[in-house]
Scaffold this motif. Sequence first.
Motif, PDB file in Angstrom:
ATOM      1  N   THR A   1     -23.156 -67.783  63.983  1.00 36.79           N
ATOM      2  CA  THR A   1     -22.046 -66.836  63.257  1.00 36.79           C
ATOM      3  C   THR A   1     -22.569 -67.305  61.622  1.00 36.79           C
ATOM      4  O   THR A   1     -22.754 -66.481  60.743  1.00 36.79           O
ATOM      5  CB  THR A   1     -21.002 -67.047  63.448  1.00 36.79           C
TER       6      THR A   1
ATOM      7  N   LYS B   1     -21.326 -70.546  69.002  1.00 31.30           N
ATOM      8  CA  LYS B   1     -21.044 -69.392  68.190  1.00 31.30           C
ATOM      9  C   LYS B   1     -20.741 -69.512  66.820  1.00 31.30           C
ATOM     10  O   LYS B   1     -21.126 -68.728  66.027  1.00 31.30           O
ATOM     11  CB  LYS B   1     -19.368 -68.855  68.814  1.00 31.30           C
TER      12      LYS B   1
ATOM     13  N   THR C   1     -17.734 -63.427  75.163  1.00 35.99           N
ATOM     14  CA  THR C   1     -18.954 -62.354  74.738  1.00 35.99           C
ATOM     15  C   THR C   1     -19.555 -63.375  73.520  1.00 35.99           C
ATOM     16  O   THR C   1     -19.032 -64.426  72.990  1.00 35.99           O
ATOM     17  CB  THR C   1     -18.170 -61.556  73.861  1.00 35.99           C
ATOM     18  N   MET C   2     -20.704 -63.169  73.206  1.00 33.02           N
ATOM     19  CA  MET C   2     -21.575 -63.657  72.093  1.00 33.02           C
ATOM     20  C   MET C   2     -21.622 -62.712  70.947  1.00 33.02           C
ATOM     21  O   MET C   2     -22.091 -62.917  69.841  1.00 33.02           O
ATOM     22  CB  MET C   2     -22.756 -63.819  72.571  1.00 33.02           C
ATOM     23  N   TRP C   3     -21.065 -61.450  71.060  1.00 34.98           N
ATOM     24  CA  TRP C   3     -21.346 -60.409  69.889  1.00 34.98           C
ATOM     25  C   TRP C   3     -20.031 -60.597  68.915  1.00 34.98           C
ATOM     26  O   TRP C   3     -20.195 -60.484  67.828  1.00 34.98           O
ATOM     27  CB  TRP C   3     -21.400 -59.156  70.489  1.00 34.98           C
ATOM     28  N   PHE C   4     -18.807 -60.910  69.349  1.00 36.02           N
ATOM     29  CA  PHE C   4     -17.904 -60.883  68.418  1.00 36.02           C
ATOM     30  C   PHE C   4     -17.691 -61.677  67.381  1.00 36.02           C
ATOM     31  O   PHE C   4     -17.585 -61.302  66.309  1.00 36.02           O
ATOM     32  CB  PHE C   4     -16.361 -61.104  69.356  1.00 36.02           C
TER      33      PHE C   4
ATOM     34  N   PRO D   1     -20.302 -63.495  65.728  1.00 38.03           N
ATOM     35  CA  PRO D   1     -21.384 -63.119  64.682  1.00 38.03           C
ATOM     36  C   PRO D   1     -21.004 -61.851  64.216  1.00 38.03           C
ATOM     37  O   PRO D   1     -21.176 -61.686  62.632  1.00 38.03           O
ATOM     38  CB  PRO D   1     -22.503 -62.895  65.848  1.00 38.03           C
ATOM     39  N   THR D   2     -20.359 -60.863  64.696  1.00 34.18           N
ATOM     40  CA  THR D   2     -19.996 -59.699  64.187  1.00 34.18           C
ATOM     41  C   THR D   2     -18.817 -59.780  62.901  1.00 34.18           C
ATOM     42  O   THR D   2     -19.039 -59.325  62.036  1.00 34.18           O
ATOM     43  CB  THR D   2     -19.204 -58.513  65.015  1.00 34.18           C
TER      44      THR D   2
END
Length: 444
Positions: free
Chosen positions: A132, A128, A31-34, A36-37
Amino acid sequence: MSDGLLTGALGDVKVRRPRMLSPLREHLRDTMWFAPTVGLVGALLLWWVAEGVDAEIVRTLQDHEDYDSVKTLIGVSEDAKTVISTIGSAMMTFIGVVFSISLVAVQMASGQFSPRVVRIFVRSRITKSTLTVFLATFLFSLMTLTSFDSEKDPRIVSNVPLVEGILAVAMVLLSLLLFVAYVNGTLRMMRVGFVIDRIAREALRVAAKQPMERADDGAELGPETGRVTHQGRAGVLRDVNIARLVQAARRRGVVLRLLPRIGDFVVPGTPVFTVHGGAAPPARALRYSVSVGVERTFHQDLGFGLRQLSDIGLRALSPAVNDPTTAVQALDRIVQFLASVAPYPLGALPHRDRQGVVRLVQPVPGWTELVDLGFAEIRGCAVGSPQVTRRILAGLDDLLLLAPQERRAPLVRHRELLAQAVERTVPEAADRAFALLADRQGIG
């Protein structure tokens, strides 16, 4: 993913289809969202701590009536406010550049190599990390701007963001270093040699997990006493939670046998497990034990690396690309992978509990299937390219030396089929002799 059910043929076992890949770590890597979150949450926490430190510094100076120092901090913070504002706007520009470079790199890799190599960019740590840190720096800068106090009286001011400003500048410096590393890493990932090497290393990592023992076949497991079928949405079998399945089988005193291989496409009603030695485990024991998605992953898929390498070789041999050297590079890694798994017992993987009892049997591609996957399609397209035919022959000869006696038949078959295809297609005897001369460099 929408929720689905696994229904047992005996005992009406119903199991919810898993929502994510197991283990969770492998799913999050795709995933690409984890990342940065997590970075944004970390930036908020860092700002909250830094704000508390700044406020404590101001309170300490005020308690000691050191108003000159507070006034000096206020003057420094005014200059820092301009820098922080510039940082905030610059980070948005950097984020746009990173996002644009990533899209262009993914588009080029998908068009030149194979759509399946896009996951390399998605799993790229440097991409990532850069995204991030950029997002975290942007958010930290915005939060720091809210900490500036408009009050100029050093006796009344409540906070001077000194530590926050220093941290913001440090994060900018880190962002610049990561940007340089990101550009370098992205340029590397756009080179076919690097992409092929990454695929090969992932495939070899999967192969290294194969146990050096042969699993019992269905007859030796005993009669089938239950069956579990898939009732979720259709998709590719990406992963099974081995630890959970072994635990469920041990508690029930049975052996589970996975029917489809990792990478197979399953539809509602497809049998996924047979149960041997007793009743099927209860629903909650099998919950989240199987993951179905839209594409294959490397996690437990022994043949996925060969699939990607073969795709790259095929695209390189297409008339639109006509790049036999890239096909030779792909063949180098195909031979490397097959050589690494040649001594392994293939066909099925046994998974044991803590007492050493087999509780789960997982099917994997056999030796013949892996050899066919690596050579069949490339061999069919390589007849007109002597560079590729010579490399295939050299690779087959090397594997014939490394593979056990009982595994040489598919290698000999591919060698004979290639020779027959060249004999039929190439009219000149000298060209045929040249094309059928083994060479590890193709033409070298």
